[in-house]
Design a protein around this motif. Sequence first.
Motif, PDB file in Angstrom:
ATOM      1  N   VAL A   1     -61.562 -11.294-106.649  1.00 38.09           N
ATOM      2  CA  VAL A   1     -61.384 -12.635-106.092  1.00 38.09           C
ATOM      3  C   VAL A   1     -59.951 -12.775-105.614  1.00 38.09           C
ATOM      4  N   LYS A   2     -59.782 -13.108-104.345  1.00 39.22           N
ATOM      5  CA  LYS A   2     -58.440 -13.313-103.806  1.00 39.22           C
ATOM      6  C   LYS A   2     -57.875 -14.629-104.326  1.00 39.22           C
ATOM      7  N   ARG A   3     -56.610 -14.588-104.701  1.00 41.42           N
ATOM      8  CA  ARG A   3     -55.902 -15.787-105.146  1.00 41.42           C
ATOM      9  C   ARG A   3     -54.670 -15.963-104.276  1.00 41.42           C
ATOM     10  N   PHE A   4     -54.522 -17.145-103.669  1.00 39.19           N
ATOM     11  CA  PHE A   4     -53.354 -17.454-102.848  1.00 39.19           C
ATOM     12  C   PHE A   4     -52.561 -18.525-103.587  1.00 39.19           C
ATOM     13  N   LEU A   5     -51.418 -18.126-104.104  1.00 40.22           N
ATOM     14  CA  LEU A   5     -50.663 -18.975-105.017  1.00 40.22           C
ATOM     15  C   LEU A   5     -49.400 -19.499-104.353  1.00 40.22           C
ATOM     16  N   GLN A   6     -49.071 -20.731-104.666  1.00 44.14           N
ATOM     17  CA  GLN A   6     -47.828 -21.332-104.210  1.00 44.14           C
ATOM     18  C   GLN A   6     -46.799 -21.294-105.335  1.00 44.14           C
ATOM     19  N   GLN A   7     -45.546 -21.542-104.994  1.00 44.28           N
ATOM     20  CA  GLN A   7     -44.482 -21.549-105.998  1.00 44.28           C
ATOM     21  C   GLN A   7     -44.837 -22.490-107.149  1.00 44.28           C
ATOM     22  N   ASN A   8     -44.653 -22.001-108.377  1.00 43.59           N
ATOM     23  CA  ASN A   8     -44.900 -22.730-109.625  1.00 43.59           C
ATOM     24  C   ASN A   8     -46.378 -22.862-109.988  1.00 43.59           C
ATOM     25  N   ASP A   9     -47.271 -22.271-109.203  1.00 45.12           N
ATOM     26  CA  ASP A   9     -48.681 -22.266-109.603  1.00 45.12           C
ATOM     27  C   ASP A   9     -48.857 -21.406-110.855  1.00 45.12           C
ATOM     28  N   VAL A  10     -49.606 -21.921-111.833  1.00 44.95           N
ATOM     29  CA  VAL A  10     -49.897 -21.171-113.055  1.00 44.95           C
ATOM     30  C   VAL A  10     -51.106 -20.261-112.796  1.00 44.95           C
ATOM     31  N   ILE A  11     -50.913 -18.961-112.960  1.00 50.74           N
ATOM     32  CA  ILE A  11     -51.996 -17.995-112.753  1.00 50.74           C
ATOM     33  C   ILE A  11     -52.932 -18.011-113.954  1.00 50.74           C
ATOM     34  N   TYR A  12     -52.366 -17.981-115.132  1.00 53.35           N
ATOM     35  CA  TYR A  12     -53.103 -18.188-116.376  1.00 53.35           C
ATOM     36  C   TYR A  12     -52.127 -18.724-117.404  1.00 53.35           C
ATOM     37  N   ASP A  13     -52.650 -19.336-118.456  1.00 54.02           N
ATOM     38  CA  ASP A  13     -51.774 -19.995-119.432  1.00 54.02           C
ATOM     39  C   ASP A  13     -52.102 -19.527-120.844  1.00 54.02           C
ATOM     40  N   LEU A  14     -51.213 -19.868-121.753  1.00 54.46           N
ATOM     41  CA  LEU A  14     -51.418 -19.547-123.165  1.00 54.46           C
ATOM     42  C   LEU A  14     -52.762 -20.087-123.649  1.00 54.46           C
ATOM     43  N   GLY A  15     -53.487 -19.251-124.368  1.00 57.55           N
ATOM     44  CA  GLY A  15     -54.746 -19.686-124.934  1.00 57.55           C
ATOM     45  C   GLY A  15     -55.952 -19.525-124.038  1.00 57.55           C
ATOM     46  N   ASP A  16     -55.733 -19.216-122.747  1.00 59.19           N
ATOM     47  CA  ASP A  16     -56.873 -18.988-121.859  1.00 59.19           C
ATOM     48  C   ASP A  16     -57.733 -17.848-122.394  1.00 59.19           C
ATOM     49  N   ARG A  17     -59.036 -17.963-122.239  1.00 56.55           N
ATOM     50  CA  ARG A  17     -59.959 -16.972-122.775  1.00 56.55           C
ATOM     51  C   ARG A  17     -60.622 -16.128-121.675  1.00 56.55           C
TER      52      ARG A  17
END
Length: 228
Positions: free
Chosen positions: A31-47
Amino acid sequence: MAIWLHARQPSPRPSCRSFVDGFVTFSFRGVKRFLQQNDVIYDLGDRTRTMFFLRNGFVKVGAITSNGQEVIYDVRREGDVVGELCASELERPDRAVALERTDAISVSFQEISDILMTSPDLMTGMIDVFCRALKEAYAQINTLASDSIVQRLAKILINLASKVGQKSSSLIEIPTYLTQEEIAQMVVARRERISTALNFLRRQGMVQYTARGHLMIDLPKLESLTFD
């Protein structure tokens, strides 16, 4: 779809980038992800057990301490893998945030595992990814335990120069903008102390800034400071 648009010759010694490049010999859905500055890709606790293969841009990887302080472990760039700790943890112990516009492809860990089972070379590359991350974590702990703020800062800048730096005349440019707060999160020190340390390094001619605010590193001078 293929992870990479074109193949590159893998390096003789397994590395994070040769591991990424090795996936070009396989086809799988991502899956392509197009991220901008400060976008969270994944965070603590994500499963969600997913890894991200960076096509361009820069990403910081770190965590949040129990008292709410952010700590940055690493900065990664095009050709690097982000999210590899999902291989051993059901809940993510770290977080990843885009430092600038970044394109990535996410692939499930299950699909990666299936591919690794068919290729010993790629399995070796994966092990190398984990070992390098562990080695850098040990080095960071040793630095925090024994070095002064200036020495800790110098080592962080040397590491950034070696991992993501670009040659610019006699200096090495860190080609993404890092705030003093983010540098403080790498060194694990208050921003005010990092500001003082950076000013000291600038007066010594070891660090300067471009017009865009990118750090410029005089690597030989910094290395002599670190190991004196």
